[in-house]
Design an enzyme around this catalytic site. Sequence first.
Site, PDB file in Angstrom:
ATOM      1  N   CYS A  74       9.258   3.601   8.293  1.00  0.00           N
ATOM      2  CA  CYS A  74       8.290   4.371   7.520  1.00  0.00           C
ATOM      3  C   CYS A  74       9.069   5.135   6.445  1.00  0.00           C
ATOM      4  O   CYS A  74       9.965   5.929   6.775  1.00  0.00           O
ATOM      5  CB  CYS A  74       7.602   5.343   8.478  1.00  0.00           C
ATOM      6  N   CYS A 183       6.315   1.911   0.640  1.00  0.00           N
ATOM      7  CA  CYS A 183       5.624   2.274   1.878  1.00  0.00           C
ATOM      8  C   CYS A 183       5.535   0.999   2.697  1.00  0.00           C
ATOM      9  O   CYS A 183       5.204  -0.071   2.149  1.00  0.00           O
ATOM     10  CB  CYS A 183       4.223   2.805   1.554  1.00  0.00           C
TER      11      CYS A 183
HETATM   12  N1  DGL Z   1       4.058   3.372   6.372  1.00  0.00           N
HETATM   13  C1  DGL Z   1       4.493   4.622   5.966  1.00  0.00           C
HETATM   14  C2  DGL Z   1       5.489   4.610   4.850  1.00  0.00           C
HETATM   15  O1  DGL Z   1       6.275   3.695   4.788  1.00  0.00           O
HETATM   16  C3  DGL Z   1       3.598   5.800   5.970  1.00  0.00           C
HETATM   17  C4  DGL Z   1       2.261   5.710   5.404  1.00  0.00           C
HETATM   18  C5  DGL Z   1       1.462   6.926   5.794  1.00  0.00           C
HETATM   19  O2  DGL Z   1       1.274   7.118   6.993  1.00  0.00           O
HETATM   20  O3  DGL Z   1       1.055   7.665   4.900  1.00  0.00           O
HETATM   21  O4  DGL Z   1       5.549   5.512   4.055  1.00  0.00           O
END
Ligand code: DGL
Length: 258
Positions: A74, A183
Site C-alpha cells: 500500500c 496506489c
Molecule cells: N492501496 C492503497 C495504496 O496503495 C491505499 C488506498 C486507500 O486505502 O486509500 O495507496
Amino acid sequence: MDNNQPIGIFDSGIGGTSIWREIHHLLPNEKTIYLADSKNAPYGQKSKEEIIALSMKNTDLLLKMNCKLIVVACNTATTNAIRELRAKYDIPFIGIEPAIKPAATNSKTQTIGILATQGTLISELFNKTAKQFQSTKIIDQIGHGLVPLIESGKMISPEMTQLLHSYLTPMINANIDYLVLGCSHYPYLIPQIKEILPEHIQIIDSGEAVAKQTRNLLKEKVGFTTEKNGKAIFYTNANPTVLRGILQNKYDVIEKDF
Ligand code: DGL
C-alpha cells in the site's frame, strides 16, 4: 539459509493483491498470507497517526501468523508509516512507493502524471522523492473515489469511467508521456485507463519492482523456502465477495475480524 515461514502482505483492501500477484508469480514456492483491511479502507483520507496505528495492527497480526518478512502493499501505508514500522519491529519490511524515478528518467516531454491517494501525495516521503526530479514537471492528481468504487465491486461502472476521464484529461492536455500509478488498487484499472490515454503514454506501476526486491531480501537476509507450490491464504475483515471476485475464486478467502 532456508526459511519456510510465510511472507506477510497487507493493504487497506483488495488493491495490494496486484502486488501479491507479482510476488506469487516470481516466487511461486513461497507461502503467502495476505491481509485486506477493507473494513478500514480507504486509508488515503486518514491522518498519518491513524495510518500508522492501522499498519501496526496489521503487522501484529502477520507476526502472530509467523511471517518472515512483511510487504506493505500500500503506497499510503508505506509513505506514512514505514519508518515507524521499521523502528518498532525487528522483522524486515518492504514498502511500495510511486515509481517516479523510472518515469522521470525516461520522460521525453519532461512531464509525468501521478495518480495516487491524498495520503501518499501529501506525505513527506513522497515529496522528498519528488524533489529529486525537479527538472521534471509532475502533474499529480488525487484519485478521489477510485478506491471506494473498487472496494465496493464497482470497478467497471459509469461512475468509474467518469472519474477516470476527469483525472486523466488534464494530464493528457499537459503533454505527459508517463503515467505513474501510485496506489496498489489502480493496476486493476489499467484496461480502462488505456482506453482513455493516447497510445504513446506509458503506464508504470511498482508491482514487479517490489517482487524483485522481495526476492533479493529473501536471498540476502531472510532465506527462501525449501517447500514447493506455496499456498496463498487471504484474510479480509469486510466484503469477502469482492476479494474472491478479484482473485477469480481461485484462492482461500477467510473472513476474520481484525
Ligand atoms: N492501496 C492503497 C495504496 O496503495 C491505499 C488506498 C486507500 O486505502 O486509500 O495507496
